[in-house]
Scaffold this active site. Sequence first.
Site, PDB file in Angstrom:
ATOM      1  N   HIS A  52       2.806   3.152  -0.001  1.00 50.39           N
ATOM      2  CA  HIS A  52       2.483   3.847  -1.071  1.00 50.39           C
ATOM      3  C   HIS A  52       2.676   2.926  -2.396  1.00 50.39           C
ATOM      4  O   HIS A  52       3.893   2.266  -2.551  1.00 50.39           O
ATOM      5  CB  HIS A  52       3.262   5.204  -1.160  1.00 50.39           C
ATOM      6  CG  HIS A  52       2.790   6.236  -0.104  1.00 50.39           C
ATOM      7  ND1 HIS A  52       3.328   5.984   1.163  1.00 50.39           N
ATOM      8  CD2 HIS A  52       2.237   7.217  -0.140  1.00 50.39           C
ATOM      9  CE1 HIS A  52       2.990   7.064   2.003  1.00 50.39           C
ATOM     10  NE2 HIS A  52       2.356   7.660   1.176  1.00 50.39           N
ATOM     11  N   HIS A  56      -8.702   8.901  -1.275  1.00 47.06           N
ATOM     12  CA  HIS A  56      -7.903   9.831  -0.855  1.00 47.06           C
ATOM     13  C   HIS A  56      -7.855  11.159  -1.295  1.00 47.06           C
ATOM     14  O   HIS A  56      -6.838  12.085  -1.226  1.00 47.06           O
ATOM     15  CB  HIS A  56      -6.420   9.319  -1.296  1.00 47.06           C
ATOM     16  CG  HIS A  56      -5.192   9.697  -0.603  1.00 47.06           C
ATOM     17  ND1 HIS A  56      -5.395  10.019   0.861  1.00 47.06           N
ATOM     18  CD2 HIS A  56      -3.904  10.037  -0.722  1.00 47.06           C
ATOM     19  CE1 HIS A  56      -4.229  10.298   1.342  1.00 47.06           C
ATOM     20  NE2 HIS A  56      -3.271  10.480   0.300  1.00 47.06           N
ATOM     21  N   HIS A 114      -4.337  15.999  -4.039  1.00 48.04           N
ATOM     22  CA  HIS A 114      -3.373  15.676  -2.952  1.00 48.04           C
ATOM     23  C   HIS A 114      -2.618  17.180  -2.792  1.00 48.04           C
ATOM     24  O   HIS A 114      -1.629  17.272  -3.169  1.00 48.04           O
ATOM     25  CB  HIS A 114      -2.330  14.613  -3.371  1.00 48.04           C
ATOM     26  CG  HIS A 114      -1.854  14.042  -1.938  1.00 48.04           C
ATOM     27  ND1 HIS A 114      -0.908  14.972  -1.257  1.00 48.04           N
ATOM     28  CD2 HIS A 114      -2.034  12.862  -1.276  1.00 48.04           C
ATOM     29  CE1 HIS A 114      -0.430  13.912  -0.142  1.00 48.04           C
ATOM     30  NE2 HIS A 114      -1.154  12.866  -0.337  1.00 48.04           N
ATOM     31  N   ASP A 141      -1.524   4.251  -0.648  1.00 48.02           N
ATOM     32  CA  ASP A 141      -1.906   5.430  -0.968  1.00 48.02           C
ATOM     33  C   ASP A 141      -1.122   6.138  -2.356  1.00 48.02           C
ATOM     34  O   ASP A 141      -0.366   5.729  -2.756  1.00 48.02           O
ATOM     35  CB  ASP A 141      -1.246   6.719   0.264  1.00 48.02           C
ATOM     36  CG  ASP A 141      -2.243   6.532   1.517  1.00 48.02           C
ATOM     37  OD1 ASP A 141      -3.170   5.842   1.603  1.00 48.02           O
ATOM     38  OD2 ASP A 141      -2.210   7.653   2.352  1.00 48.02           O
TER      39      ASP A 141
END
Length: 251
Positions: A218, A123, A127, A72
């Site tokens: 990640h 994603h 964010h 991610d």
Amino acid sequence: MVRWPTALVLLWCAWALTDLLCARIPGVPEALASLGVLAALYWASAHPESQGFAKVVCRGPASQPRVALTFDDGPDPERTPGVLAVLAAAGAKATFFLIAHKATLHPDLVRAILAAGHEVASHGAVHDWRAILTPARARAQLDRADEALQKITGVRPCYFRPPYGVITPALGAVLRNRSVIVVGWSLRTRDGSGKGDPSVKARATVAAIKPGDIVLLHDSSHDGRHIPLGPAMLPELLSGLGDRQIVSVVL
């Protein structure tokens, strides 16, 4: 688990908040019911496996010795190339859930991920909690991410992992009307904080992993405040998987 109708959940939440915030002190049964509704809302939103507001794929079939390593918050020009090199040396494949605004800054890195045989997935555009709090914002951030990644790769992403893994009622309502596969995870390495010994975390992950697992890692920090342990864990993690004759494949 049966998905909860969004309108019903919102009605429950409105009732609970009204009861808790009203001038009078609610009775014990009312207060407990209100807190229970809010707790259930939190659980359904923050835990993808609950299937509370959208259908989420959290693991694959366990019939084959395969797992899906997922990364991610990239792409990251400092760490993603190293991740790609380690994966290539091991002959492993992974899925990269990219933040679209980062992808537009590093399009060649996105193409390198795809060229190496890995999966490029969404994603979100940013964010940020605010991006998933209303249907309009959720729809806009999904559209922006899809358009940005398609412009770079020529392919519209078919997988999506929401920021923080959180599916709010608003985001769930939007996702149910889109032809996208929402992906969670079955094994969380907790590498994103940058805290801990990468070797210890890698060995613990290898010991815990089971065929069919979707592993959350990640290759970048979404806000730049931490250096995730995923890249440092990866060599020992892949070595351990090899010892167990488990291969990493794309979703």
